[in-house]
Scaffold this motif. Sequence first.
Motif, PDB file in Angstrom:
ATOM      1  N   TYR A  42       0.828  -1.202   0.000  1.00 23.78           N
ATOM      2  CA  TYR A  42       0.000   0.000   0.000  1.00 23.78           C
ATOM      3  C   TYR A  42       0.862   1.252   0.000  1.00 23.78           C
ATOM      4  O   TYR A  42       2.035   1.233   0.361  1.00 23.78           O
ATOM      5  CB  TYR A  42      -0.929   0.011   1.224  1.00 23.78           C
ATOM      6  CG  TYR A  42      -0.204   0.095   2.542  1.00 23.78           C
ATOM      7  CD1 TYR A  42       0.161  -1.065   3.226  1.00 23.78           C
ATOM      8  CD2 TYR A  42       0.148   1.318   3.105  1.00 23.78           C
ATOM      9  CE1 TYR A  42       0.851  -1.011   4.433  1.00 23.78           C
ATOM     10  CE2 TYR A  42       0.832   1.390   4.306  1.00 23.78           C
ATOM     11  CZ  TYR A  42       1.183   0.217   4.960  1.00 23.78           C
ATOM     12  OH  TYR A  42       1.856   0.284   6.147  1.00 23.78           O
ATOM     13  N   SER A  43       0.253   2.332  -0.430  1.00 22.82           N
ATOM     14  CA  SER A  43       0.870   3.650  -0.313  1.00 22.82           C
ATOM     15  C   SER A  43      -0.211   4.607   0.157  1.00 22.82           C
ATOM     16  O   SER A  43      -1.330   4.610  -0.367  1.00 22.82           O
ATOM     17  CB  SER A  43       1.445   4.111  -1.660  1.00 22.82           C
ATOM     18  OG  SER A  43       0.437   4.204  -2.638  1.00 22.82           O
ATOM     19  N   THR A  44       0.105   5.378   1.181  1.00 25.29           N
ATOM     20  CA  THR A  44      -0.881   6.291   1.747  1.00 25.29           C
ATOM     21  C   THR A  44      -0.228   7.608   2.146  1.00 25.29           C
ATOM     22  O   THR A  44       0.980   7.683   2.330  1.00 25.29           O
ATOM     23  CB  THR A  44      -1.525   5.706   3.019  1.00 25.29           C
ATOM     24  OG1 THR A  44      -0.509   5.490   3.998  1.00 25.29           O
ATOM     25  CG2 THR A  44      -2.265   4.433   2.736  1.00 25.29           C
ATOM     26  N   SER A  45      -1.070   8.601   2.313  1.00 25.33           N
ATOM     27  CA  SER A  45      -0.649   9.853   2.930  1.00 25.33           C
ATOM     28  C   SER A  45      -0.869   9.695   4.415  1.00 25.33           C
ATOM     29  O   SER A  45      -1.983   9.837   4.900  1.00 25.33           O
ATOM     30  CB  SER A  45      -1.471  11.013   2.383  1.00 25.33           C
ATOM     31  OG  SER A  45      -1.329  11.130   0.999  1.00 25.33           O
ATOM     32  N   GLY A  46       0.186   9.375   5.144  1.00 23.22           N
ATOM     33  CA  GLY A  46       0.039   9.025   6.547  1.00 23.22           C
ATOM     34  C   GLY A  46      -0.504   7.604   6.671  1.00 23.22           C
ATOM     35  O   GLY A  46      -0.815   6.952   5.666  1.00 23.22           O
ATOM     36  N   PHE A  47      -0.594   7.111   7.873  1.00 20.78           N
ATOM     37  CA  PHE A  47      -1.068   5.736   8.081  1.00 20.78           C
ATOM     38  C   PHE A  47      -1.837   5.669   9.402  1.00 20.78           C
ATOM     39  O   PHE A  47      -1.322   6.042  10.458  1.00 20.78           O
ATOM     40  CB  PHE A  47       0.128   4.776   8.112  1.00 20.78           C
ATOM     41  CG  PHE A  47      -0.257   3.337   8.334  1.00 20.78           C
ATOM     42  CD1 PHE A  47      -0.085   2.739   9.570  1.00 20.78           C
ATOM     43  CD2 PHE A  47      -0.803   2.590   7.299  1.00 20.78           C
ATOM     44  CE1 PHE A  47      -0.442   1.413   9.786  1.00 20.78           C
ATOM     45  CE2 PHE A  47      -1.154   1.259   7.506  1.00 20.78           C
ATOM     46  CZ  PHE A  47      -0.969   0.670   8.740  1.00 20.78           C
ATOM     47  N   ASN A  48      -3.067   5.175   9.307  1.00 19.70           N
ATOM     48  CA  ASN A  48      -3.904   5.028  10.502  1.00 19.70           C
ATOM     49  C   ASN A  48      -4.471   3.630  10.609  1.00 19.70           C
ATOM     50  O   ASN A  48      -5.605   3.447  11.056  1.00 19.70           O
ATOM     51  CB  ASN A  48      -5.042   6.049  10.481  1.00 19.70           C
ATOM     52  CG  ASN A  48      -4.629   7.366  11.100  1.00 19.70           C
ATOM     53  OD1 ASN A  48      -3.936   7.400  12.114  1.00 19.70           O
ATOM     54  ND2 ASN A  48      -5.045   8.455  10.486  1.00 19.70           N
TER      55      ASN A  48
END
Lengths: 111, 116
Positions: free
Chosen positions: A24-30
Motif C-alpha cells: 500500500y501507499s498512503t498519505s500518513g497511516f492510521n
Amino acid sequence: GQGVEQPDNLMSVEGTFARVNCTYSTSGFNGLSWYQQREGHAPVFLSYVVLDGLKDSGHFSTFLSRSNGYSYLLLTELQIKDSASYLCAVRGNSAGNKLTFGIGTRVLVRP
Amino acid sequence: NAGVIQTPRHKVTGKGQEATLWCEPISGHSAVFWYRQTIVQGLEFLTYFRNQAPIDDSGMPKERFSAQMPNQSHSTLKIQSTQPQDSAVYLCASSLDYLFSQNTLYFGAGTRLSVL
C-alpha cells in the motif's frame, strides 16, 4: 493519494497454509484491516493492525511492516470453507480518513 | 441486532431511469459509508456520513449521484439517469465511532443494480 495492491488469485491445499500479500501507499497511516468476503456475501471484518510485527489470532495471523508499506494475512490449517476473497484495506490521513480497499485476493482451497 | 439492512437486494433499471437505494445502519453507529463493488474495480469508496453530516463524498460521480442521511436510522443513495456502467453491487456499511474505532466496518448484504 492512496493505493492498495493485492494479487488476484491464490490456490492452496486443505490442511496447509496460504499467505495473502498486500502492499500500500498512503498519505500518513492510521491502520490496516483485513476482510473476508464469500461469494455473494458482504465483506466481514477479520483483523486490524497498526503496529509493526506479527499479530497471531489463531487461524488468521497478520503481519505489518509500515516502513515497507506491506502486510500479509496468513491462514493456517486451511479448510475448504476458507475459500473466499480476502480484502486488504488501509486508512490514511487524507481528508475524511476513508478506508481504501484493495481489489481482493481470491483464495481457493482444494482438497 | 439485524445488522446493516439494505433494500432492495436487486434492482433492474432501464438506461436513463432513476434508482434509489436504501440503507439502515446498525442502531447506535455514528458513521455510514457507501461503496460500489465491481469485478474490475473492486470496492470503490463513494461517500460517508458521520452523525448524519456528509464528511467525504470524493468518490461520488458528481453529475448523477447523490446521497443523503435525513435521520440516524437510514441513508439513501440516488442515481439519476442510470447508465450501464453504473451496474454494480452497492454496499452500505456502518461503524460505531469512525474516528476512534479500529476501522471496523459492518457491511450490509448490498444492492445489486443492473442497468439494461
